[in-house]
Scaffold this motif. Structure first.
Motif, PDB file in Angstrom:
ATOM      1  N   ARG A  44       1.077  -0.940  -0.090  1.00 45.24           N
ATOM      2  CA  ARG A  44       0.207  -0.400  -0.126  1.00 45.24           C
ATOM      3  C   ARG A  44       0.919   1.243  -0.039  1.00 45.24           C
ATOM      4  O   ARG A  44       1.737   1.103   0.637  1.00 45.24           O
ATOM      5  CB  ARG A  44      -0.704   0.017   1.100  1.00 45.24           C
ATOM      6  CG  ARG A  44      -2.140  -0.219   1.430  1.00 45.24           C
ATOM      7  CD  ARG A  44      -2.890  -0.763   2.502  1.00 45.24           C
ATOM      8  NE  ARG A  44      -4.230  -1.620   2.818  1.00 45.24           N
ATOM      9  CZ  ARG A  44      -4.360  -2.243   3.783  1.00 45.24           C
ATOM     10  NH1 ARG A  44      -4.759  -1.077   5.009  1.00 45.24           N
ATOM     11  NH2 ARG A  44      -5.711  -2.774   3.674  1.00 45.24           N
ATOM     12  N   PRO A  45       0.336   2.390  -0.812  1.00 47.89           N
ATOM     13  CA  PRO A  45       1.070   3.662  -0.533  1.00 47.89           C
ATOM     14  C   PRO A  45       1.470   3.939   0.840  1.00 47.89           C
ATOM     15  O   PRO A  45       2.251   4.831   1.133  1.00 47.89           O
ATOM     16  CB  PRO A  45       0.381   4.904  -1.370  1.00 47.89           C
ATOM     17  CG  PRO A  45      -0.502   3.824  -2.003  1.00 47.89           C
ATOM     18  CD  PRO A  45      -0.505   2.564  -1.187  1.00 47.89           C
ATOM     19  N   VAL A  46       0.569   4.184   1.823  1.00 49.50           N
ATOM     20  CA  VAL A  46       0.681   4.075   3.179  1.00 49.50           C
ATOM     21  C   VAL A  46      -0.328   2.767   3.813  1.00 49.50           C
ATOM     22  O   VAL A  46      -1.056   2.248   3.591  1.00 49.50           O
ATOM     23  CB  VAL A  46      -0.626   5.634   3.197  1.00 49.50           C
ATOM     24  CG1 VAL A  46      -0.762   5.985   5.029  1.00 49.50           C
ATOM     25  CG2 VAL A  46      -0.194   6.843   2.419  1.00 49.50           C
ATOM     26  N   CYS A  47       0.040   3.621   5.323  1.00 51.17           N
ATOM     27  CA  CYS A  47       0.238   1.635   5.939  1.00 51.17           C
ATOM     28  C   CYS A  47      -0.832   2.093   6.997  1.00 51.17           C
ATOM     29  O   CYS A  47      -1.308   3.549   6.997  1.00 51.17           O
ATOM     30  CB  CYS A  47       1.243   1.388   6.831  1.00 51.17           C
ATOM     31  SG  CYS A  47       2.721   1.572   5.997  1.00 51.17           S
ATOM     32  N   PHE A  48      -1.411   1.489   6.884  1.00 51.39           N
ATOM     33  CA  PHE A  48      -3.080   1.518   7.783  1.00 51.39           C
ATOM     34  C   PHE A  48      -3.198   1.691   9.272  1.00 51.39           C
ATOM     35  O   PHE A  48      -3.500   2.264   9.416  1.00 51.39           O
ATOM     36  CB  PHE A  48      -4.202   0.382   6.966  1.00 51.39           C
ATOM     37  CG  PHE A  48      -5.517   0.319   7.346  1.00 51.39           C
ATOM     38  CD1 PHE A  48      -6.029   2.145   7.369  1.00 51.39           C
ATOM     39  CD2 PHE A  48      -5.787  -0.446   8.453  1.00 51.39           C
ATOM     40  CE1 PHE A  48      -7.494   2.256   7.122  1.00 51.39           C
ATOM     41  CE2 PHE A  48      -7.759   0.297   9.034  1.00 51.39           C
ATOM     42  CZ  PHE A  48      -8.344   1.335   8.372  1.00 51.39           C
ATOM     43  N   SER A  49      -2.499   1.050   9.935  1.00 53.52           N
ATOM     44  CA  SER A  49      -2.244   1.447  11.097  1.00 53.52           C
ATOM     45  C   SER A  49      -1.160   1.798  12.005  1.00 53.52           C
ATOM     46  O   SER A  49       0.062   1.442  11.766  1.00 53.52           O
ATOM     47  CB  SER A  49      -2.421  -0.540  11.564  1.00 53.52           C
ATOM     48  OG  SER A  49      -2.997  -1.610  11.240  1.00 53.52           O
ATOM     49  N   VAL A  50      -1.396   2.155  13.157  1.00 56.16           N
ATOM     50  CA  VAL A  50      -0.088   3.385  13.931  1.00 56.16           C
ATOM     51  C   VAL A  50      -0.431   2.546  14.892  1.00 56.16           C
ATOM     52  O   VAL A  50      -0.764   2.468  15.832  1.00 56.16           O
ATOM     53  CB  VAL A  50      -0.271   5.079  13.349  1.00 56.16           C
ATOM     54  CG1 VAL A  50       0.555   5.172  13.912  1.00 56.16           C
ATOM     55  CG2 VAL A  50      -0.870   4.495  11.639  1.00 56.16           C
ATOM     56  N   GLY A  51       1.325   2.808  15.841  1.00 57.29           N
ATOM     57  CA  GLY A  51       1.213   3.118  17.010  1.00 57.29           C
ATOM     58  C   GLY A  51       0.968   1.454  17.500  1.00 57.29           C
ATOM     59  O   GLY A  51       1.125   0.558  16.994  1.00 57.29           O
ATOM     60  N   PRO A  52       2.004   1.599  18.493  1.00 60.91           N
ATOM     61  CA  PRO A  52       2.097   0.403  19.697  1.00 60.91           C
ATOM     62  C   PRO A  52       0.477  -0.404  19.921  1.00 60.91           C
ATOM     63  O   PRO A  52       0.756  -2.091  19.891  1.00 60.91           O
ATOM     64  CB  PRO A  52       2.487   0.610  21.151  1.00 60.91           C
ATOM     65  CG  PRO A  52       2.133   2.311  21.160  1.00 60.91           C
ATOM     66  CD  PRO A  52       1.875   2.851  19.674  1.00 60.91           C
ATOM     67  N   MET A  53      -0.715  -0.180  19.660  1.00 58.76           N
ATOM     68  CA  MET A  53      -1.734  -0.444  19.934  1.00 58.76           C
ATOM     69  C   MET A  53      -2.803  -0.503  17.891  1.00 58.76           C
ATOM     70  O   MET A  53      -3.576  -1.317  18.306  1.00 58.76           O
ATOM     71  CB  MET A  53      -3.130  -0.131  20.253  1.00 58.76           C
ATOM     72  CG  MET A  53      -2.235   0.075  21.984  1.00 58.76           C
ATOM     73  SD  MET A  53      -2.106  -1.356  22.673  1.00 58.76           S
ATOM     74  CE  MET A  53      -3.685  -1.695  23.791  1.00 58.76           C
ATOM     75  N   GLN A  54      -1.688  -0.273  17.238  1.00 59.18           N
ATOM     76  CA  GLN A  54      -1.821  -0.831  15.648  1.00 59.18           C
ATOM     77  C   GLN A  54      -3.311  -0.142  15.403  1.00 59.18           C
ATOM     78  O   GLN A  54      -4.028  -0.813  14.872  1.00 59.18           O
ATOM     79  CB  GLN A  54      -1.825  -1.895  15.008  1.00 59.18           C
ATOM     80  CG  GLN A  54       0.023  -2.530  15.334  1.00 59.18           C
ATOM     81  CD  GLN A  54       0.341  -1.896  14.155  1.00 59.18           C
ATOM     82  OE1 GLN A  54       0.622  -2.018  12.622  1.00 59.18           O
ATOM     83  NE2 GLN A  54       1.417  -0.699  14.322  1.00 59.18           N
ATOM     84  N   LEU A  55      -3.942   1.147  15.755  1.00 59.52           N
ATOM     85  CA  LEU A  55      -5.099   2.167  15.548  1.00 59.52           C
ATOM     86  C   LEU A  55      -5.310   2.124  14.192  1.00 59.52           C
ATOM     87  O   LEU A  55      -3.527   2.493  13.425  1.00 59.52           O
ATOM     88  CB  LEU A  55      -5.397   2.825  16.905  1.00 59.52           C
ATOM     89  CG  LEU A  55      -5.051   2.219  18.394  1.00 59.52           C
ATOM     90  CD1 LEU A  55      -5.033   3.599  18.381  1.00 59.52           C
ATOM     91  CD2 LEU A  55      -6.585   1.823  18.177  1.00 59.52           C
ATOM     92  N   SER A  56      -6.341   2.170  13.425  1.00 60.02           N
ATOM     93  CA  SER A  56      -6.718   2.617  12.272  1.00 60.02           C
ATOM     94  C   SER A  56      -6.045   3.990  12.429  1.00 60.02           C
ATOM     95  O   SER A  56      -6.194   4.752  12.751  1.00 60.02           O
ATOM     96  CB  SER A  56      -8.013   2.638  12.444  1.00 60.02           C
ATOM     97  OG  SER A  56      -8.096   3.117  10.917  1.00 60.02           O
ATOM     98  N   ARG A  57      -5.477   4.117  11.069  1.00 55.21           N
ATOM     99  CA  ARG A  57      -4.701   6.091  10.437  1.00 55.21           C
ATOM    100  C   ARG A  57      -6.178   6.936  10.340  1.00 55.21           C
ATOM    101  O   ARG A  57      -5.841   7.252  10.944  1.00 55.21           O
ATOM    102  CB  ARG A  57      -4.138   6.150   9.305  1.00 55.21           C
ATOM    103  CG  ARG A  57      -3.742   6.972   8.922  1.00 55.21           C
ATOM    104  CD  ARG A  57      -2.500   6.836   7.866  1.00 55.21           C
ATOM    105  NE  ARG A  57      -1.605   6.092   8.191  1.00 55.21           N
ATOM    106  CZ  ARG A  57      -0.862   6.958   7.875  1.00 55.21           C
ATOM    107  NH1 ARG A  57      -0.404   8.187   8.573  1.00 55.21           N
ATOM    108  NH2 ARG A  57       0.904   6.411   8.175  1.00 55.21           N
TER     109      ARG A  57
END
Length: 173
Positions: free
Chosen positions: A51-64
């Motif tokens: 993907r051009p931009v990853c969808f999950s962010v941070g230590p809890m892998q929350l949605s962008r």
């Protein structure tokens, strides 16, 4: 990260002040193996295409996408993608989101954990919700907590959850 789970979960707003840190720990382990700083996730679409931009962010892998609809969860509060990379903010946002899905979807712990993962209320408990509930219950049992009093005590451990629990316990030895 464990201190963050305890600090945020001590309110007991989901199930209890004993169960809530376990639920957060199960999610933190599943998403980042408790690493405070982790690369963005869900960067591949079907068939391995990046993907051009990853969808999950941070230590809890929350949605962008979380910052876009965050004001509907917590009116008057803003949130940025960078906020989701901050460990304490990430755990706090996860906790508020779990409260939202529990209130919106109802049901047992496994059902609203599954609804949170799916991003919608489901009639059925999806596998990810069952696995996280089982992992949280198993962590509590291993720590000698009164797991039968917790609502996820009867969720069965599947092979994958057992493997994750064993890996988590091996780290603590």
């Amino acid at each position: 990260m464990s201190a963050l789970y305890v600090e945020v979960g001590k309110e007991g707003a989901l199930v209890s002040n004993v169960a809530d840190p376990l639920i957060l720990a199960a999610i933190g382990y599943e998403e980042s193996r408790h690493r405070t700083f982790i690369e963005d996730g869900d960067c591949h679409q079907t068939f391995g295409m990046t993907r051009p931009v990853c969808f999950s962010v941070g230590p809890m892998q929350l949605s962008r996408a979380t910052p876009r609809w965050w004001p509907s969860i917590v009116p008057g509060e803003s949130l940025t993608v960078e906020d989701l990379r901050d460990p304490s903010r990430s755990v706090g946002v996860t906790y508020k989101l779990l409260q939202y899905w529990r209130d919106k979807c109802g049901g047992d712990v496994a059902r609203w954990l599954g609804s949170w993962s799916a991003g919608k209320c489901t009639r059925y408990t999806i596998g990810l919700g069952r696995r996280r509930a089982a992992l949280a219950g198993a962590i509590g049992h291993t720590m000698g907590l009164d797991v039968p009093a917790l609502p996820f005590a009867n969720v069965k451990l599947d092979a994958q959850t057992r493997k994750r629990l064993d890996a988590l316990l091996a780290k603590q030895r």
